[in-house]
Design an enzyme around this catalytic site. Structure first.
Site, short mmCIF file in Angstrom:
data_model
loop_
_atom_site.label_atom_id
_atom_site.label_comp_id
_atom_site.label_asym_id
_atom_site.label_seq_id
_atom_site.Cartn_x
_atom_site.Cartn_y
_atom_site.Cartn_z
N LYS A 3 0.82 -1.21 0.00
CA LYS A 3 0.00 0.00 0.00
C LYS A 3 0.85 1.27 0.00
O LYS A 3 0.39 2.33 -0.39
CB LYS A 3 -1.00 -0.04 1.14
CG LYS A 3 -1.98 -1.19 0.90
CD LYS A 3 -3.15 -1.21 1.82
CE LYS A 3 -4.11 -2.31 1.43
NZ LYS A 3 -3.54 -3.69 1.56
C1 LIG Z 1 -4.17 -4.73 1.10
C2 LIG Z 1 -3.36 -5.94 0.94
C3 LIG Z 1 -3.72 -6.97 0.06
C4 LIG Z 1 -5.00 -6.93 -0.74
O1 LIG Z 1 -4.97 -5.93 -1.73
P1 LIG Z 1 -6.36 -5.39 -2.32
O2 LIG Z 1 -5.97 -4.26 -3.20
O3 LIG Z 1 -7.17 -4.95 -1.15
O4 LIG Z 1 -6.99 -6.51 -3.05
C5 LIG Z 1 -2.88 -8.05 -0.06
N1 LIG Z 1 -1.75 -8.14 0.67
C6 LIG Z 1 -1.38 -7.19 1.52
C7 LIG Z 1 -0.13 -7.37 2.31
C8 LIG Z 1 -2.15 -6.05 1.68
O5 LIG Z 1 -1.76 -5.12 2.54
#
Ligand SMILES: *Cc1c(COP(=O)(O)O)cnc(C)c1O
Length: 495
Positions: free
Chosen positions: A112
């Site tokens: 993120k």
């Molecule tokens: C948020 C997240 C996901 C999922 O991603 P999305 O965009 O919500 O599908 C997968 N792995 C990690 C480590 C995340 O932080």
């Protein structure tokens, strides 16, 4: 010609990119989508010797075309700098016959950061462009990673405040520590007694609460969202798929025009949606492989065409994917429905009232871009162990879900196409689960002691993000019930 963004629930709600970024969610409750998908106007080989930042500009300028070159480059350079511990920003690592796109080299060691390090700059730039003098109040529900990444992104950015809600029993010890130690005078972290979906629903309610909006307005505040529904998060995520493909081209791993599979461990459907947009814009992609954990709503959806959230919510070792309502799926549904806002609206209303909807046969036929799979907890753990033993490479639990699903896909289909797997977190973020998977867990040890042990075993440096929280003081200790969320917000804002 400039690109307009339209709401998935009302096509007449049309705004520029910068306005869509400022608003986050559309006022009708819909999500902004580009009215027509911009097409890449470069060839990928050209990109192969560009820096990540240069590629980011080439991609993002097409989607965010009301930003000037100077504005957009400014945002990109402020975001993708030494905050990342690798100059490539997202290096590729080959293991077990696939290329892992390491999206965890930012401040909070999870993917993120890729979008949340740039979103604050896009937002404040967008506010200036639109002569908006409100103080931006970021309201976010998090299953762990978004919250911390958003806090890091927005901390001490002038003209913004950020309030993060997280489920107290749904995040790892390290995730929680990262959040409650957050610095920055404009940050506020709140634990709720409920799960992630309840937190997310509570946040959505506040966004749609006209009374609350009025109260904010009179104090010159305005809500915005840092959740993955904001196109200011979606667009930066397109970049790394393009950049990674260009690097594969540059290294000779793929030839011009060769299609690759992209495997994504999925929760809210944001990361994989970015890969889908990359494909629609012209990236040579074969299958988009959507990997779920035991909360396999999406797997069932791809199998049956029925999205049904009426089920037990499972707490897994990949908590950032413990989600029953994948908000960004709405953008895909809208597209499958032939960009028909009325029919999309009916599906979403049915999701609220019945907790489910069923798409039509014609819509299902358009799903061939996707392959859905899921991994059980055992499969996830055994995949971590297997790849550690075969390749001396340690995956985090989320990435391992993707690796397990990819492994099954490969065996089921015999598909040998080059595949890129989104590696969404550092193993240091989910140390205990990772250590358990490789058989090195010790219930007596704290997460921090396990971190040191993981370092000995893997010889991968402990990221600064983890070192920092070892002794950091706790700055946030507010806890509330789901229905108290609006009061907590008002209190923090002093209204
Ligand atoms: C948020 C997240 C996901 C999922 O991603 P999305 O965009 O919500 O599908 C997968 N792995 C990690 C480590 C995340 O932080």
């Amino acid at each position: 010609m400039s690109i307009k963004y339209v709401s998935t629930r009302d096509r007449n709600n049309r705004v520029n990119a910068s306005e869509a970024i400022l608003q986050g969610l559309a006022s009708d409750g819909g999500l902004y989508v580009p009215e027509s998908i911009p097409q890449f106007d470069f060839n990928f080989r050209e990109l192969s010797d560009m820096s990540y930042q240069q590629i980011a500009y080439e991609v993002m300028k097409l989607y965010l075309d009301d930003f000037t070159e100077e504005e957009l480059k400014g945002c990109i350079l402020r975001a993708y700098d030494i905050k990342f511990d690798d100059p490539l920003i997202c290096p590729l690592h080959k293991a077990d016959g696939a290329f892992y796109i390491e999206l965890f080299h930012g401040r909070t060691i999870a993917f993120k950061d890729m979008a949340l390090s740039i979103l604050p700059h896009l937002m404040t730039t967008a506010a200036t462009k639109n002569n908006d003098s409100h103080e931006i109040v970021i309201l976010t529900a998090t299953s762990g990673d978004t919250g911390k990444a958003a806090l890091e992104g927005f901390a001490d950015i002038p003209g913004t405040r950020i309030i993060v809600f997280y489920p107290r029993d749904g995040v790892s010890e390290i995730q929680e520590r990262q959040m409650v130690t957050q610095k920055g005078d404009n940050t506020f972290v709140v634990g709720i007694r409920g799960n992630f979906d309840q937190a997310q629903t509570g946040v959505k309610k506040m966004f749609n609460d006209q009374m609350l909006a009025g109260e904010l307005e009179s104090s010159n505040f305005r809500f915005s969202s840092a959740n993955s529904i904001n196109i200011g998060r979606l667009v930066p995520q397109i970049v790394y798929y393009v950049a990674s493909y260009a690097r594969l081209l540059g290294s000779g791993a793929v030839s011009d025009g060769e299609k690759v599979n992209i495997v994504v461990p999925t929760g809210n459907f944001g990361n994989i949606l970015a890969a889908y947009y990359a494909k629609l814009s012209g990236l040579p992609v074969a299958k988009l492989i959507c990997a779920s954990n035991e909360n396999k709503v999406l797997f069932d959806f791809f199998e049956t065409g029925i999205y049904d959230r009426n089920r037990e919510f499972v707490l897994t070792s990949s908590p950032s994917m413990d989600i029953l309502i994948s908000s960004n799926l709405e953008r895909l549904i809208y597209r499958l429905a032939g960009e028909d806002d009325a029919s999309n609206r009916r599906f979403m209303e049915s999701l609220v009232s019945e907790g489910r909807y069923e798409i039509t046969e014609a819509m299902r036929e358009k799903l061939f871009d996707f392959y859905g799979g899921y991994a059980t907890e055992e499969e996830t753990a055994s995949t971590i162990k297997r790849i550690f033993e075969s390749d001396d490479y340690i995956l985090d639990t989320h990435t391992a879900v993707a690796a397990a699903v990819y492994d099954r896909y490969r065996r089921e289909t015999g598909d040998k196409a080059v595949s890129m797997i989104a590696s969404t977190a550092s193993p240091y973020k989910f140390t205990r689960s990772v250590m358990r998977a490789i058989g090195a867990d010790d219930a007596q040890k704290t997460d921090m002691e396990l971190t040191d042990r993981l370092h000995e075993i893997s010889r991968v440096d402990i990221p600064p993000a983890i070192e920092e929280i070892r002794n950091a003081p706790i700055r946030h200790d507010t806890v509330c019930e789901v229905d108290q969320m609006p009061d907590v917000v008002k209190k923090f804002l002093g209204i």
